[in-house]
Write an enzyme that holds these catalytic residues in place. Structure first.
Site, PDB file in Angstrom:
ATOM      1  N   GLU A 128     -62.569   6.004  22.646  1.00  0.00           N
ATOM      2  CA  GLU A 128     -63.378   6.572  23.678  1.00  0.00           C
ATOM      3  C   GLU A 128     -63.761   5.700  24.769  1.00  0.00           C
ATOM      4  O   GLU A 128     -63.731   4.456  24.309  1.00  0.00           O
ATOM      5  CB  GLU A 128     -64.525   7.285  22.964  1.00  0.00           C
ATOM      6  CG  GLU A 128     -64.094   8.272  21.997  1.00  0.00           C
ATOM      7  CD  GLU A 128     -65.379   9.052  21.360  1.00  0.00           C
ATOM      8  OE1 GLU A 128     -66.536   8.864  21.590  1.00  0.00           O
ATOM      9  OE2 GLU A 128     -65.124   9.901  20.571  1.00  0.00           O
ATOM     10  N   GLY A 132     -63.971   1.583  22.301  1.00  0.00           N
ATOM     11  CA  GLY A 132     -62.951   0.699  22.111  1.00  0.00           C
ATOM     12  C   GLY A 132     -62.650   0.458  20.772  1.00  0.00           C
ATOM     13  O   GLY A 132     -62.560   1.200  19.841  1.00  0.00           O
ATOM     14  N   THR A 161     -51.740   6.974  24.261  1.00  0.00           N
ATOM     15  CA  THR A 161     -50.351   6.981  24.570  1.00  0.00           C
ATOM     16  C   THR A 161     -49.571   8.225  24.302  1.00  0.00           C
ATOM     17  O   THR A 161     -49.899   8.741  23.022  1.00  0.00           O
ATOM     18  CB  THR A 161     -49.897   5.670  23.811  1.00  0.00           C
ATOM     19  OG1 THR A 161     -50.628   4.409  24.086  1.00  0.00           O
ATOM     20  CG2 THR A 161     -48.483   5.641  24.017  1.00  0.00           C
ATOM     21  N   GLU A 248     -49.256   0.513  11.536  1.00  0.00           N
ATOM     22  CA  GLU A 248     -49.115   0.473  12.895  1.00  0.00           C
ATOM     23  C   GLU A 248     -48.929  -0.791  13.423  1.00  0.00           C
ATOM     24  O   GLU A 248     -48.448  -1.353  14.412  1.00  0.00           O
ATOM     25  CB  GLU A 248     -50.486   0.946  13.517  1.00  0.00           C
ATOM     26  CG  GLU A 248     -50.721   0.951  15.007  1.00  0.00           C
ATOM     27  CD  GLU A 248     -52.030   1.432  15.389  1.00  0.00           C
ATOM     28  OE1 GLU A 248     -52.451   1.317  16.490  1.00  0.00           O
ATOM     29  OE2 GLU A 248     -52.763   2.119  14.589  1.00  0.00           O
ATOM     30  N   HIS A 344     -36.452 -18.178  34.945  1.00  0.00           N
ATOM     31  CA  HIS A 344     -35.817 -17.383  35.944  1.00  0.00           C
ATOM     32  C   HIS A 344     -36.276 -17.777  37.286  1.00  0.00           C
ATOM     33  O   HIS A 344     -35.639 -17.187  38.344  1.00  0.00           O
ATOM     34  CB  HIS A 344     -36.202 -15.875  35.926  1.00  0.00           C
ATOM     35  CG  HIS A 344     -35.493 -15.048  34.697  1.00  0.00           C
ATOM     36  ND1 HIS A 344     -35.548 -15.224  33.359  1.00  0.00           N
ATOM     37  CD2 HIS A 344     -34.418 -14.178  34.664  1.00  0.00           C
ATOM     38  CE1 HIS A 344     -34.764 -14.293  32.611  1.00  0.00           C
ATOM     39  NE2 HIS A 344     -34.094 -13.731  33.550  1.00  0.00           N
ATOM     40  N   GLY A 370     -55.834  -3.342  17.407  1.00  0.00           N
ATOM     41  CA  GLY A 370     -56.649  -4.299  17.265  1.00  0.00           C
ATOM     42  C   GLY A 370     -56.426  -5.673  17.777  1.00  0.00           C
ATOM     43  O   GLY A 370     -55.217  -6.027  17.834  1.00  0.00           O
TER      44      GLY A 370
END
Length: 385
Positions: A128, A132, A161, A248, A344, A370
């Site tokens: 929310e 966090g 997401t 996760e 690069h 986390g």
């Protein structure tokens, strides 16, 4: 080093995924990047390919393979090609475990066939605007109506997401006030239909990286959620959330390792082609030493995430082990991708090069699921400190 984590079946799947990426993703990826999301119909293609149903039981249209190794192959192949599958990663990594763990037989019959086909894409709404990492501090509420037929959902979520394209969202909400001795009590989980009245998508958030992954703010104003869409028991949501954090965090760890591995590949190819002062960049000792050091770090991360993968498949991955894998692999990826971008030169700062996009995409790995600081707290606690 010879890996033992994958079999011939996994390698055959790898060839299928690699061909799919080359044909269906690479040619249009720049369009997705500019649009800020993958098109909705792409998820139907993933459903047809069968990737959503690998771990889903056969009776619901899946393959019934209880392993995360096919997901691991997809992490490696998308990173290798410098692309992503949009917001679909959360569909399997975050959505499926809750259905597997909490859904009744009736709910599985209702949810899983559409989950497998891509007809219903799932997301998880936990964070929310003001909370966090403090999940117990959430303010979103779900109150049972007098008839006992619906919960009335009110509140807001952010950083969701897959939130733009989601057809069902697992929403965490307070069904009871926290107890004085347990502020985690009172949270419940609901499989909310995003077509419900009062459900709205706010901004599609403009992120530093992960540009093809739709991330949204969600709002709920008197959204009626049928009691049949409560997942698990009332007020026990926090414990459910904790049980799925290990898988996760393994996913984030493995994805970070795959990104680091891809970065070394991109840098190696670039320095072998780029010439400076009449010589290839690869011919300089500094280049060789930098890439060798990066390769050594990738090798170490590979061993860590493979070990975590085996433990996860055996149902033995602990919270501390998952935290350790995430902390190590994401920190390695941060260092390796930064050094590969440096090789690069100025072109590494251009978004047309995969290394630049990878640099931006990788940054969130040390935050979501986390933060690195939270991972250290978990590991320290496990050490008895």
């Amino acid at each position: 080093m010879r890996r033992t984590v994958f079999t011939e079946d996994h390698e055959a799947f790898r060839e299928t995924i690699r061909a799919f990426i080359e044909n269906e993703v690479v040619p249009v990826y720049d369009e997705w990047y500019t649009a800020g999301q993958a098109p909705r119909d792409f998820y139907y293609k993933l459903g047809e390919l069968g990737v959503f149903g690998i771990r889903v039981p056969e009776e619901y249209g899946g393959a019934g393979i209880e392993s995360h190794k096919y997901e691991a192959v997809m992490y490696e192949e998308t990173a290798r090609a410098g692309v992503s599958f949009g917001g679909s990663g959360v569909h399997v990594l975050l959505g499926l475990p809750y259905i597997e763990m909490l859904a009744t037989d009736e709910q599985k019959k209702k949810y899983l066939p559409k989950f497998v086909s891509g007809e219903e894409m799932w997301a998880l709404a936990m964070t929310e605007p003001g909370t966090g990492s403090d999940v117990a501090g959430m303010k979103t509420t779900a109150k049972l109506n007098e008839a006992g037929t619906h919960y009335v959902l009110n509140g807001a979520k952010t950083f969701i997401t897959g939130g733009v394209h989601a057809d069902r969202v697992i929403v965490c909400a307070r069904t009871s006030a926290p107890r004085e001795d347990d502020r985690r009590f009172g949270i419940s989980l609901f499989a909310v239909d995003t077509k419900s009245a009062g459900y709205s998508i706010g901004r599609k958030l403009d992120k530093l990286g992960l540009k093809t992954s739709d991330t949204a703010e969600l709002a709920f104003v008197d959204v009626e959620v049928p009691v049949e869409d409560l997942l698990g028991e009332e007020n026990k949501g926090f414990s459910y959330l904790g049980k799925n954090l290990a898988s996760e965090r393994w996913g984030i760890a493995f994805g970070a390792y795959a990104q680091a591995k891809a970065a070394v590949r991109f840098a190696k190819e670039y320095v072998q082609e780029r010439t400076v002062f009449g010589k290839t960049v690869a011919s300089f000792q500094n280049t060789k030493f930098e890439l060798a050091a990066c390769q050594a770090e990738v090798d170490a991360a590979e061993a860590v995430v493979d070990r975590a993968l085996e433990a996860l498949d055996q149902g033995e991955l602990t919270a501390a082990e998952a935290a350790s894998a995430k902390l190590f692999a994401t920190e390695v990826a941060h260092r390796v991708i930064d050094r590969c971008l440096q090789l690069h030169g100025g072109y590494g700062f251009m978004n047309e090069y995969p290394i630049a996009r990878l640099y931006a995409d990788n940054r969130v790995n040390r935050i979501y699921g986390g933060t690195s600081e939270v991972m250290k707290t978990i590991i320290a606690k496990d050490m008895g400190l």
